[in-house]
Design an enzyme around this catalytic site. Structure first.
Site, short mmCIF file in Angstrom:
data_model
loop_
_atom_site.label_atom_id
_atom_site.label_comp_id
_atom_site.label_asym_id
_atom_site.label_seq_id
_atom_site.Cartn_x
_atom_site.Cartn_y
_atom_site.Cartn_z
N ASN A 64 0.82 -1.22 0.00
CA ASN A 64 0.00 0.00 0.00
C ASN A 64 0.86 1.27 0.00
OD1 ASN A 64 -2.07 -1.79 0.06
ND2 ASN A 64 -2.68 -1.40 2.17
N THR A 120 -14.91 38.92 -31.40
CA THR A 120 -15.75 38.55 -30.27
C THR A 120 -17.02 37.98 -30.89
OG1 THR A 120 -16.83 40.69 -30.16
CG2 THR A 120 -14.87 40.42 -28.80
N SER A 166 -6.47 14.04 -48.83
CA SER A 166 -7.71 13.26 -48.86
C SER A 166 -7.53 12.17 -49.90
CB SER A 166 -8.87 14.17 -49.25
OG SER A 166 -9.92 13.40 -49.80
N LYS A 173 -7.14 18.63 -51.50
CA LYS A 173 -7.28 18.95 -50.07
C LYS A 173 -5.99 18.84 -49.27
CE LYS A 173 -10.85 18.83 -47.79
NZ LYS A 173 -12.00 18.42 -46.96
N ASN A 196 -5.63 18.67 -45.27
CA ASN A 196 -6.43 18.65 -44.05
C ASN A 196 -5.57 18.85 -42.80
OD1 ASN A 196 -8.80 18.15 -45.47
ND2 ASN A 196 -8.44 15.93 -45.45
N1 ARG Z 1 -1.40 -3.56 -7.53
C1 ARG Z 1 -1.86 -2.86 -6.37
C2 ARG Z 1 -2.27 -1.42 -6.80
O1 ARG Z 1 -1.92 -1.03 -7.85
C3 ARG Z 1 -0.79 -2.77 -5.36
C4 ARG Z 1 -1.28 -2.58 -3.98
C5 ARG Z 1 -1.97 -3.81 -3.51
N2 ARG Z 1 -2.29 -3.72 -2.15
C6 ARG Z 1 -3.12 -4.59 -1.59
N3 ARG Z 1 -3.35 -4.44 -0.33
N4 ARG Z 1 -3.67 -5.54 -2.25
O2 ARG Z 1 -2.95 -0.72 -6.10
#
Ligand code: ARG
Length: 472
Positions: free
Chosen positions: A124, A169, A291, A297, A299
């Site tokens: 994470n 404008t 074209s 043309k 484009n």
């Molecule tokens: N592949 C996951 C992502 O891109 C990585 C993190 C995964 N974490 C987890 N707790 N499954 O977010």
């Protein structure tokens, strides 16, 4: 488990070597297909390895792992990076993502020491770190590409500081302006885009690494050290926020989306100006297409595609915002879907900016045609009204009225304001003298617009110098 291979289960499937300990069956093919991100997150390999190396070094410095293990990890990761860059690394969907692919390869290379790398860390904080490093590079790339386009626009603006064109404008001819002034308007817009990039970069530059799964860790890690090693200004202050924050990705895409809108507006003008009806610009052959049926043309496909791609960028920003809305703290697998939008935006912006820069660099403007149009549609009527105010001390509202009557007279006669005779003019306002003709031509009109930020050629020349100093 010291083997990098997944474990064979009684039903013939394999459970993950990384997290399969408590499972008795492996994932179904569909589960693997929806779960795996390696197909796209392999783009993060460099950042992943860089983050892991910083983490390993810190773990050794803190006495959490031995320096022999750290050395083996760092060296092993360098070798894996070389293998990926040589194109010989085999990515595996069973290993889900870049993090586990790299870690499994490390274990195959250096054995048990690899298993110590994930101490005091989680995927994470790892993925948040990787993506942040990637987005930071993307912001820097966007800034460079924007600068290249500004350079092209400034060069053309300098060439055309005194070239008159109609200013519009409501898409109606309004007052004459200079082409240089018009192009510098885009330099301003792109400058704001760049300042949004700078702001976003400064705000996002805090390290998530060490937030671990969500709560921090019981190991005596040094987050300042890993933050500094990765070029972050400081560690992110709250571990829950650190793993669940994707603001940086949304902010990058927001800045990109606004920029894409700017590019789309410029693209639209190029499309219009390339038409026979306008005939203001001719794109270089390198940026025009033919074209297959109409041989005459040329484009402006690249401009049309840049115009279209704003939709894609805005769509990607939308996609991630909708993924993130309503997500409870902290990490949810939803967040794995952050990457493709980010990558798509980066590719799209790089291509759009390169195409736009190419178009501007090679554009040949038809200054005569623009100047001729600049005088059409009574575009110097405001100059006449201003002259009446200045010379005859007329209140502007009265001058507006007199000018309106003269415009009507010219319209009835089918001529321009400057083609009316002095007697014609005096029949509407007796105080008008010959001197009025000095403000009626297009060149006189633009030259007189010397107020700060105005369109006069002298101003444009000064603005070109100022823009060079500020942006290049
Ligand atoms: N592949 C996951 C992502 O891109 C990585 C993190 C995964 N974490 C987890 N707790 N499954 O977010």
């Amino acid at each position: 488990m010291t083997d990098k291979k997944n474990e064979q289960k009684p039903d013939g499937t394999q459970t993950s070597a990384m997290w399969g300990g408590r499972f008795s069956a492996g994932p179904s093919a569909v589960m693997e297909a929806i779960n795996a991100s390696i197909g796209f997150d392999k783009k993060l390999y460099r950042q992943d390895i860089q983050g892991s190396q910083a983490h390993a070094r810190m773990l050794a410095d803190q006495g959490i792992i031995t320096s022999d293990d750290a050395d083996a990890i760092i060296k092993g990761l360098d070798d894996i990076k070389a293998e990926i860059e040589a194109g010989t690394f085999e990515f595996s969907a069973a290993l889900e993502d870049i993090h586990m692919n790299v870690e499994a390869a490390l274990r195959a290379r250096i054995g048990d020491a690899a298993g110590r790398l994930h101490t005091a860390r989680s995927r994470n904080d790892q993925v948040a770190t990787d993506l942040k490093l990637w987005v930071r590079d993307a912001l820097d790339g966007l800034d460079r590409d924007l600068q290249a386009l500004q350079t092209a626009l400034i060069e053309q603006a300098e060439k055309h500081a005194a070239s008159a064109m109609p200013g519009f404008t409501h898409m109606q001819t309004a007052q004459p302006v200079t082409l240089g002034h018009h192009l510098l308007a885009y330099v301003e817009m792109l400058g704001r885009d760049r300042s949004r990039v700078t702001d976003a970069r400064a705000r996002m530059n805090e390290s998530p690494l060490g937030a671990a799964a969500l709560a921090g860790t019981s190991f005596p890690i040094d987050r300042e050290k890993t933050a500094a090693a990765l070029g972050f200004d400081r560690p992110a202050a709250n571990s829950l926020d650190a793993v669940s924050d994707r603001d940086f990705a949304m902010e990058y895409m927001s800045a990109a989306a606004i920029c894409a809108v700017h590019l789309s507006r410029l693209a639209e003008e190029i499309v219009l100006w390339c038409s026979d009806q306008f005939g203001y610009v001719r794109l270089a052959d390198e940026f025009s297409t033919g074209s297959s049926i109409m041989p005459q043309k040329r484009n402006p496909d690249a401009a049309e595609l840049v115009r279209a791609k704003a939709g894609r960028v805005i769509g990607m920003l939308n996609a991630l915002m909708i993924v993130m809305k309503g997500l409870p703290m902290t990490y949810g697998k939803d967040m794995q879907d952050d990457k493709e939008p980010v990558f798509e935006v980066a590719d799209t912006m790089a291509l759009s900016l390169a195409a736009m820069t190419g178009m501007i660099e090679g554009a040949i403007f038809n200054a005569e045609r623009m100047k001729a149009d600049a005088g059409k549609g009574f575009s110097t009527a405001t100059d006449l009204a201003d002259w009446l105010v200045r010379t005859l001390s007329m209140p502007f509202r009265d001058a507006h009225h007199v000018t309106g009557a003269l415009v009507k007279m010219a319209e009835d006669k089918g001529c321009g304001l400057e083609d009316l005779s002095l007697a014609d003019m005096q029949s509407v306002e007796a105080g008008i003298t010959d001197a009025v003709f000095g403000v009626l031509g297009v060149d006189n009109s633009v030259a007189s617009r010397k107020s700060y930020g105005g369109t006069a050629p002298d101003n444009v020349a000064a603005q070109v110098a100022a823009a060079r100093k500020r942006w290049l």
